[in-house]
Design an enzyme around this catalytic site. Structure first.
Site, PDB file in Angstrom:
ATOM      1  CB  SER A  64      -0.761  -0.026   1.302  1.00 47.90           C
ATOM      2  OG  SER A  64      -2.035  -1.047   0.868  1.00 47.90           O
ATOM      3  CE  LYS A  67      -4.089   1.321  -0.853  1.00 45.94           C
ATOM      4  NZ  LYS A  67      -4.564   0.835   0.383  1.00 45.94           N
ATOM      5  CB  SER A 119      -4.375   1.588   3.941  1.00 46.91           C
ATOM      6  OG  SER A 119      -3.440   1.050   3.237  1.00 46.91           O
ATOM      7  CE  LYS A 221      -1.754   4.081   2.846  1.00 46.39           C
ATOM      8  NZ  LYS A 221      -1.347   3.014   3.701  1.00 46.39           N
TER       9      LYS A 221
END
Length: 382
Positions: A64, A67, A119, A221
């Site tokens: 993730s 992202k 997320s 992140k």
């Protein structure tokens, strides 16, 4: 320590303002901490200087942390106030979710909070399809942005980071992405948000625990899949220096990032070399209304370096100059060295106008010297 040594002027050298290299050479091998990550990079966000690395160019799954790119591409290609009507297939995206429901409407801004804090894979697909029309078209924008940023070992196939054989990056490339992302004010604001309530029924707490655990952390992140393992991209700022850290496949990422930041900020920092407002030298004038003209740097310059590094400045200036110079006109250059190695080159310019005293006639030899000065100054042999 800063030392200044006199230099000789050579008019044959380019007289345009130069600043070569905003990053000083660094030695990143002294007392480095050990990390459990399979791949890792610790980098100064402004200069791009890498001060710690471990398998930095190994292509790996990034989960993730993808992202970050999704958010950056979306912000650069659509309005955050756009309204998005959620389709059933977007809401049904597998994996982590922000809880989108078919038929509801959200702003792009709300989707970005769901993307970066919760997320949400569903948010990623909604953002991608709104921005580019399809996941595939959005992936093309992601790859175009990667090329633009100089991410040489990255390829994206989706906006959420679910495992795919052709979806990968490296610790170095993700550090480059993180530095670029944190320069975007909207993205930086969202990524640094610890908690947000978007509506009475929609509340998010940021998955990035470093925002609470690490002094100065300002993003960025987290990520996880069973194949990728734990991935983490973060940014931290202390005393005017911003570092970014990337760990891939790291079961101890919170601790590793915290220790790397403590080590990095203890041993490295950003130092001001020159400000355009500071007078560095003076230059004697011939036929001027004043006996000398003040000289300053043509641009501000800050360098990232080890805190114990020796910074030395070596100016190249003529012994004198003839009046008639204008404020901002280059009269020499400043060579900057860190631990004896060239780190930057900066133009030296007049801090003021240097007017001619019309009451002072030039004698023959002064006119010869004036002709020699002009001839060398405007030489085309750059």
């Amino acid at each position: 320590m800063i030392s200044k040594a006199p230099g000789r002027f050579c008019a044959m050298v380019l007289l345009l303002a130069l600043a070569v290299g905003a990053a000083a050479p660094v030695n990143a091998h002294a007392a480095e901490p050990a990390v459990s990550a399979e791949a890792c990079v610790l980098m100064d966000a402004d200069s791009g200087s890498v001060i710690y690395e471990k398998n930095p160019d190994s292509r790996m799954l990034i989960a993730s942390t993808t992202k970050i790119m999704t958010a950056l591409v979306a912000i650069e290609n659509c309005s955050l106030d756009d309204t998005v009507e959620i389709k059933r297939e977007w809401a049904a995206t597998e994996g982590s979710s922000m809880g989108l429901m078919p038929g509801e409407t959200c702003s792009v801004r709300e989707l970005l909070y769901g993307l970066l804090l919760a997320s949400g894979n569903d948010a990623g697909v909604a953002i991608a399809c709104h921005t580019a029309g399809s996941v595939e078209a959005f992936a093309e924008l992601m790859n175009k942005k990667a090329v633009e940023l100089g991410m040489k070992n990255s390829h994206f196939t989706n906006p959420h980071g679910l495992d795919h054989a052709e979806h990968y990056s490296t610790a170095r490339d993700m550090a480059v992405l993180a530095a670029a992302a944190m320069k975007n004010p909207e993205l930086a604001l969202i990524a640094s948000t610890r908690e947000v309530r978007l509506s009475p029924s929609r509340y998010f707490s940021n998955h990035n625990k470093l925002l609470w655990l690490c002094e100065g952390c300002i993003g960025l992140k987290t990520g996880y899949t069973s194949k990728a393992g734990r991935t983490l991209v973060s940014a931290c700022e202390r005393d005017g220096t911003r570092l970014v850290c990337v760990t891939l496949r790291d079961g101890n990422d919170w601790d590793d990032h915290s220790r790397l930041y403590d080590w990095g900020f203890e041993n490295f920092g950003t130092r001001t070399v020159a400000n355009t407002a500071d007078v560095l030298y003076t230059l004697p004038l011939v036929s001027g209304t004043e006996p000398e003209v003040r000289v300053c740097a043509g641009a501000d310059l800050r360098l990232f370096m080890r805190k114990d590094a020796e910074l030395s400045l070596s100016p190249s200036l003529p012994r004198f100059a003839y009046a008639g110079l204008k404020k901002g006109e280059q009269v020499g250059w400043l060579n900057v060295y860190v631990d004896g190695k060239a780190a930057a080159k900066l133009a030296l310019v007049c801090a003021d106008d240097a007017a001619v005293d019309e009451s002072v006639p030039l004698n023959f030899w002064e006119r010869v010297r004036w002709a020699w000065y002009l001839g060398n100054k405007y030489s085309a042999a750059y």
